[in-house]
Write a protein that holds these residues in place. Structure first.
Motif, PDB file in Angstrom:
ATOM      1  N   ARG A  28       0.591  -1.392   0.064  1.00 44.81           N
ATOM      2  CA  ARG A  28       0.200   0.342  -0.074  1.00 44.81           C
ATOM      3  C   ARG A  28       0.761   1.178  -0.229  1.00 44.81           C
ATOM      4  NH1 ARG A  28      -4.412   1.402   4.345  1.00 44.81           N
ATOM      5  NH2 ARG A  28      -4.911   3.887   3.699  1.00 44.81           N
ATOM      6  N   ALA A  29       1.993   1.504   0.881  1.00 46.62           N
ATOM      7  CA  ALA A  29       2.651   2.354   1.017  1.00 46.62           C
ATOM      8  C   ALA A  29       4.291   2.763  -0.815  1.00 46.62           C
ATOM      9  CB  ALA A  29       3.915   2.200   2.220  1.00 46.62           C
ATOM     10  N   ARG A  30       3.989   1.860  -1.399  1.00 48.07           N
ATOM     11  CA  ARG A  30       4.358   2.125  -2.076  1.00 48.07           C
ATOM     12  C   ARG A  30       3.677   2.256  -3.457  1.00 48.07           C
ATOM     13  NH1 ARG A  30       6.748  -2.561  -1.232  1.00 48.07           N
ATOM     14  NH2 ARG A  30       6.003  -4.608  -2.425  1.00 48.07           N
ATOM     15  N   ALA A  31       2.020   1.995  -3.367  1.00 41.43           N
ATOM     16  CA  ALA A  31       1.664   3.537  -4.240  1.00 41.43           C
ATOM     17  C   ALA A  31       0.627   4.508  -3.734  1.00 41.43           C
ATOM     18  CB  ALA A  31       0.534   2.721  -4.370  1.00 41.43           C
ATOM     19  N   MET A  32       1.799   5.481  -2.307  1.00 45.22           N
ATOM     20  CA  MET A  32       1.598   6.799  -2.681  1.00 45.22           C
ATOM     21  C   MET A  32       2.576   8.236  -3.323  1.00 45.22           C
ATOM     22  SD  MET A  32       0.458   5.935   1.366  1.00 45.22           S
ATOM     23  CE  MET A  32      -0.840   4.721   1.732  1.00 45.22           C
ATOM     24  N   THR A  33       1.939   8.928  -2.797  1.00 44.20           N
ATOM     25  CA  THR A  33       2.618   9.726  -3.249  1.00 44.20           C
ATOM     26  C   THR A  33       4.031   9.853  -2.198  1.00 44.20           C
ATOM     27  OG1 THR A  33       1.695  11.676  -2.220  1.00 44.20           O
ATOM     28  CG2 THR A  33       1.400  11.357  -4.207  1.00 44.20           C
ATOM     29  N   PRO A  34       5.110  10.418  -2.387  1.00 46.05           N
ATOM     30  CA  PRO A  34       6.892  10.642  -1.439  1.00 46.05           C
ATOM     31  C   PRO A  34       5.809  10.892   0.470  1.00 46.05           C
ATOM     32  CG  PRO A  34       7.190  11.236  -3.392  1.00 46.05           C
ATOM     33  CD  PRO A  34       6.016  10.623  -3.235  1.00 46.05           C
ATOM     34  N   ARG A  35       5.458  12.351   0.443  1.00 47.11           N
ATOM     35  CA  ARG A  35       5.081  12.712   1.595  1.00 47.11           C
ATOM     36  C   ARG A  35       3.883  11.764   1.895  1.00 47.11           C
ATOM     37  NH1 ARG A  35       5.234  16.814   4.932  1.00 47.11           N
ATOM     38  NH2 ARG A  35       3.993  16.496   6.557  1.00 47.11           N
ATOM     39  N   THR A  36       2.834  11.537   1.254  1.00 43.79           N
ATOM     40  CA  THR A  36       1.667  10.212   2.563  1.00 43.79           C
ATOM     41  C   THR A  36       2.351   9.226   2.497  1.00 43.79           C
ATOM     42  OG1 THR A  36       0.611  11.970   0.839  1.00 43.79           O
ATOM     43  CG2 THR A  36       0.014   9.160   1.640  1.00 43.79           C
ATOM     44  N   ARG A  37       3.082   8.480   1.892  1.00 43.12           N
ATOM     45  CA  ARG A  37       4.188   7.092   2.588  1.00 43.12           C
ATOM     46  C   ARG A  37       4.207   7.777   3.421  1.00 43.12           C
ATOM     47  NH1 ARG A  37       8.984   4.776   0.856  1.00 43.12           N
ATOM     48  NH2 ARG A  37       9.117   3.034   0.900  1.00 43.12           N
ATOM     49  N   GLU A  38       4.926   8.717   3.386  1.00 46.74           N
ATOM     50  CA  GLU A  38       5.916   8.973   4.545  1.00 46.74           C
ATOM     51  C   GLU A  38       5.220   9.104   5.999  1.00 46.74           C
ATOM     52  OE1 GLU A  38       8.806  12.094   4.359  1.00 46.74           O
ATOM     53  OE2 GLU A  38       9.866  11.486   2.722  1.00 46.74           O
ATOM     54  N   ALA A  64      -0.295  -7.803  11.590  1.00 47.88           N
ATOM     55  CA  ALA A  64      -0.996  -6.437  10.772  1.00 47.88           C
ATOM     56  C   ALA A  64      -2.239  -7.685  10.761  1.00 47.88           C
ATOM     57  CB  ALA A  64      -0.953  -5.766  10.483  1.00 47.88           C
ATOM     58  N   TRP A  65      -3.521  -7.681  11.243  1.00 42.04           N
ATOM     59  CA  TRP A  65      -4.731  -8.338  10.982  1.00 42.04           C
ATOM     60  C   TRP A  65      -5.464  -7.119  11.114  1.00 42.04           C
ATOM     61  CZ3 TRP A  65      -4.516 -12.923   9.396  1.00 42.04           C
ATOM     62  CH2 TRP A  65      -5.288 -13.780   9.162  1.00 42.04           C
ATOM     63  N   TYR A  66      -6.107  -6.482   9.926  1.00 47.04           N
ATOM     64  CA  TYR A  66      -6.802  -5.503   9.446  1.00 47.04           C
ATOM     65  C   TYR A  66      -8.241  -6.388   9.424  1.00 47.04           C
ATOM     66  CZ  TYR A  66      -3.896  -0.941  10.479  1.00 47.04           C
ATOM     67  OH  TYR A  66      -2.812  -0.442  10.752  1.00 47.04           O
ATOM     68  N   SER A  67      -9.514  -5.621   9.556  1.00 52.82           N
ATOM     69  CA  SER A  67     -11.020  -5.947   9.226  1.00 52.82           C
ATOM     70  C   SER A  67     -10.987  -4.578   8.854  1.00 52.82           C
ATOM     71  CB  SER A  67     -11.275  -6.120  10.764  1.00 52.82           C
ATOM     72  OG  SER A  67     -12.486  -6.842  10.822  1.00 52.82           O
ATOM     73  N   CYS A  68     -12.105  -5.105   7.120  1.00 49.69           N
ATOM     74  CA  CYS A  68     -12.661  -3.935   6.764  1.00 49.69           C
ATOM     75  C   CYS A  68     -13.968  -4.334   6.000  1.00 49.69           C
ATOM     76  CB  CYS A  68     -12.656  -3.621   5.133  1.00 49.69           C
ATOM     77  SG  CYS A  68     -13.308  -3.095   4.335  1.00 49.69           S
ATOM     78  N   PRO A  69     -15.337  -3.909   6.520  1.00 50.06           N
ATOM     79  CA  PRO A  69     -16.945  -3.879   6.630  1.00 50.06           C
ATOM     80  C   PRO A  69     -17.182  -4.931   5.185  1.00 50.06           C
ATOM     81  CG  PRO A  69     -17.475  -2.074   7.274  1.00 50.06           C
ATOM     82  CD  PRO A  69     -15.656  -2.125   7.119  1.00 50.06           C
ATOM     83  N   ARG A  70     -16.454  -4.171   4.014  1.00 50.76           N
ATOM     84  CA  ARG A  70     -15.981  -4.495   2.517  1.00 50.76           C
ATOM     85  C   ARG A  70     -15.356  -5.504   2.256  1.00 50.76           C
ATOM     86  NH1 ARG A  70     -16.773   1.072   0.253  1.00 50.76           N
ATOM     87  NH2 ARG A  70     -15.160   1.363   1.357  1.00 50.76           N
ATOM     88  N   CYS A  71     -14.310  -5.484   2.685  1.00 49.95           N
ATOM     89  CA  CYS A  71     -13.237  -6.815   2.003  1.00 49.95           C
ATOM     90  C   CYS A  71     -12.520  -7.553   2.349  1.00 49.95           C
ATOM     91  CB  CYS A  71     -12.393  -5.370   2.328  1.00 49.95           C
ATOM     92  SG  CYS A  71     -12.022  -3.741   0.577  1.00 49.95           S
ATOM     93  N   ILE A  77      -5.345  -7.477   4.393  1.00 48.83           N
ATOM     94  CA  ILE A  77      -6.311  -6.107   4.195  1.00 48.83           C
ATOM     95  C   ILE A  77      -5.308  -5.669   4.376  1.00 48.83           C
ATOM     96  CG2 ILE A  77      -8.413  -4.808   4.868  1.00 48.83           C
ATOM     97  CD1 ILE A  77      -8.748  -7.658   3.398  1.00 48.83           C
ATOM     98  N   SER A  78      -5.153  -4.205   4.330  1.00 55.86           N
ATOM     99  CA  SER A  78      -4.131  -2.814   5.160  1.00 55.86           C
ATOM    100  C   SER A  78      -4.601  -1.787   5.377  1.00 55.86           C
ATOM    101  CB  SER A  78      -3.340  -2.308   3.843  1.00 55.86           C
ATOM    102  OG  SER A  78      -3.468  -2.028   3.042  1.00 55.86           O
ATOM    103  N   HIS A  79      -6.010  -1.795   5.472  1.00 57.94           N
ATOM    104  CA  HIS A  79      -6.857  -0.843   6.444  1.00 57.94           C
ATOM    105  C   HIS A  79      -7.892  -1.019   6.544  1.00 57.94           C
ATOM    106  CE1 HIS A  79      -9.124  -2.300   1.877  1.00 57.94           C
ATOM    107  NE2 HIS A  79     -10.091  -1.645   2.794  1.00 57.94           N
ATOM    108  N   GLY A  80      -8.634   0.133   7.095  1.00 57.27           N
ATOM    109  CA  GLY A  80     -10.254  -0.232   8.217  1.00 57.27           C
ATOM    110  C   GLY A  80      -9.584  -0.701   9.564  1.00 57.27           C
ATOM    111  N   ARG A  81     -10.774  -1.253  10.357  1.00 52.66           N
ATOM    112  CA  ARG A  81     -10.530  -1.517  12.108  1.00 52.66           C
ATOM    113  C   ARG A  81      -8.876  -1.915  12.211  1.00 52.66           C
ATOM    114  NH1 ARG A  81     -13.603  -1.011  15.881  1.00 52.66           N
ATOM    115  NH2 ARG A  81     -15.813  -1.670  14.302  1.00 52.66           N
ATOM    116  N   PRO A  82      -7.634  -1.808  12.917  1.00 51.74           N
ATOM    117  CA  PRO A  82      -6.431  -2.379  13.215  1.00 51.74           C
ATOM    118  C   PRO A  82      -6.469  -3.112  14.063  1.00 51.74           C
ATOM    119  CG  PRO A  82      -7.274  -0.004  14.025  1.00 51.74           C
ATOM    120  CD  PRO A  82      -8.176  -0.202  13.738  1.00 51.74           C
ATOM    121  N   GLY A  83      -5.470  -4.173  13.803  1.00 52.21           N
ATOM    122  CA  GLY A  83      -5.872  -5.855  14.772  1.00 52.21           C
ATOM    123  C   GLY A  83      -4.312  -5.821  14.345  1.00 52.21           C
TER     124      GLY A  83
END
Length: 220
Positions: A28-38, A64-71, A77-83
Motif C-alpha cells: 500500500r505504501a509503495r502506491a503513495m506519493t512520497p509525503r503521504t507514504r512517509e 497486522a490483521w486489519y478488518s474492513c466491513p467490505r473487504c 487487508i491494509s485498511h479498516g479497523r486495526p488489529g
C-alpha cells in the motif's frame, strides 16, 4: 493514548518499515506519493510499537490483521479497523489511530470487554474552513449550536464536532458509509448509547490548536 509528531529520519524510516511492517502495508505504501507514504509508514510503525508496548511484547512478534466491513479480515487487508496477531493468535487489544497536521494520535485498550469497540480522531480546524461544510457534515441541531460563531471559534467548533463524528463512526466500524450529517454528536450519548467525549490537549499531548475525541462503548 499517545501522540507523537511525524518526525523520522528517512533512512531509519525505510529500514524499520522493511523490518517491522507486513507485506500488505508495504504494498500500500509503495502506491503513495512520497509525503503521504512517509506519513503512512510513520503511523504504522508508531501504532505497532504502541501496541507492542501495551502488550509487553517485541514489535516484531506482531502481524497486522486489519478488518474492513467490505473487504474482509486478514493479513492481505491494509485498511479498516486495526488489529494484530500475536504469535498466530488474535492479540487481546483494541486500537485506533488518527493523523492531522503532522501528528499521529493513538488509543488502545488491553483485554477489552466482549463487544467493546474503540474509535479516536484528531482534526486540524484549518481543514474545516470551506463553503458547504455545515450542509455536508452537520445536523440541523449542530448547525444551530454553531450559529453566531465566526473566525477561529467557528472553525474550532466545526472541527470538534467532526472529530466526535469520526471517532464514533470508527468505533462502529462503518466510517463514512454513514452520512455524517445524519449523526448528532452534541451529547455524550449518541442514539441513546454513551461513550463519546472530547480529549483535551493535556490528556493527549497534542498542540492546543488541534481537537480530538474518543468513543468507547460495548456494542450489541
Amino acid at each position: 493514548m499517545d501522540a507523537a509528531p511525524a518526525l523520522y529520519p528517512e533512512p531509519e524510516l525505510e529500514c524499520d518499515s522493511r523490518s517491522l511492517l507486513d507485506g500488505a502495508e508495504l504494498v500500500r505504501a509503495r502506491a503513495m506519493t512520497p509525503r503521504t507514504r512517509e506519513d503512512f509508514l510513520y503511523g504504522r510503525l508508531a501504532q505497532r510499537r504502541f501496541a507492542a508496548g501495551l502488550l509487553g511484547v517485541p514489535a516484531s512478534d506482531l502481524t497486522a490483521w486489519y478488518s474492513c466491513p467490505r473487504c474482509g479480515t486478514g493479513a492481505d487487508i491494509s485498511h479498516g479497523r486495526p488489529g494484530y496477531l500475536l504469535r498466530g493468535q488474535a492479540a487481546p487489544l483494541l486500537l485506533s489511530l488518527s493523523r492531522a497536521a503532522g501528528w499521529t494520535l493513538l488509543a488502545g485498550v488491553v483485554d477489552p470487554d466482549p463487544g467493546e469497540q474503540l474509535g479516536i480522531d484528531v482534526e486540524d480546524p484549518a481543514r474545516a474552513d470551506f463553503d458547504g461544510f455545515d450542509d455536508v457534515v452537520l445536523t440541523p441541531a449542530e448547525q444551530r449550536h454553531l450559529a453566531g460563531l465566526a473566525g477561529t471559534a467557528l472553525l474550532q467548533g466545526r472541527a470538534r464536532l467532526w472529530a466526535r463524528k469520526e471517532a464514533w463512526l470508527k468505533m462502529l466500524g462503518t466510517g463514512l458509509q454513514t452520512a455524517p450529517d445524519t449523526l448528532d454528536v452534541l451529547a455524550p450519548a449518541v442514539n441513546g448509547r454513551a461513550g463519546l467525549r472530547d480529549l483535551p490537549p493535556a490528556e493527549t499531548g497534542l498542540p492546543a490548536d488541534l481537537v480530538a475525541a474518543v468513543a468507547l462503548a460495548v456494542l450489541p
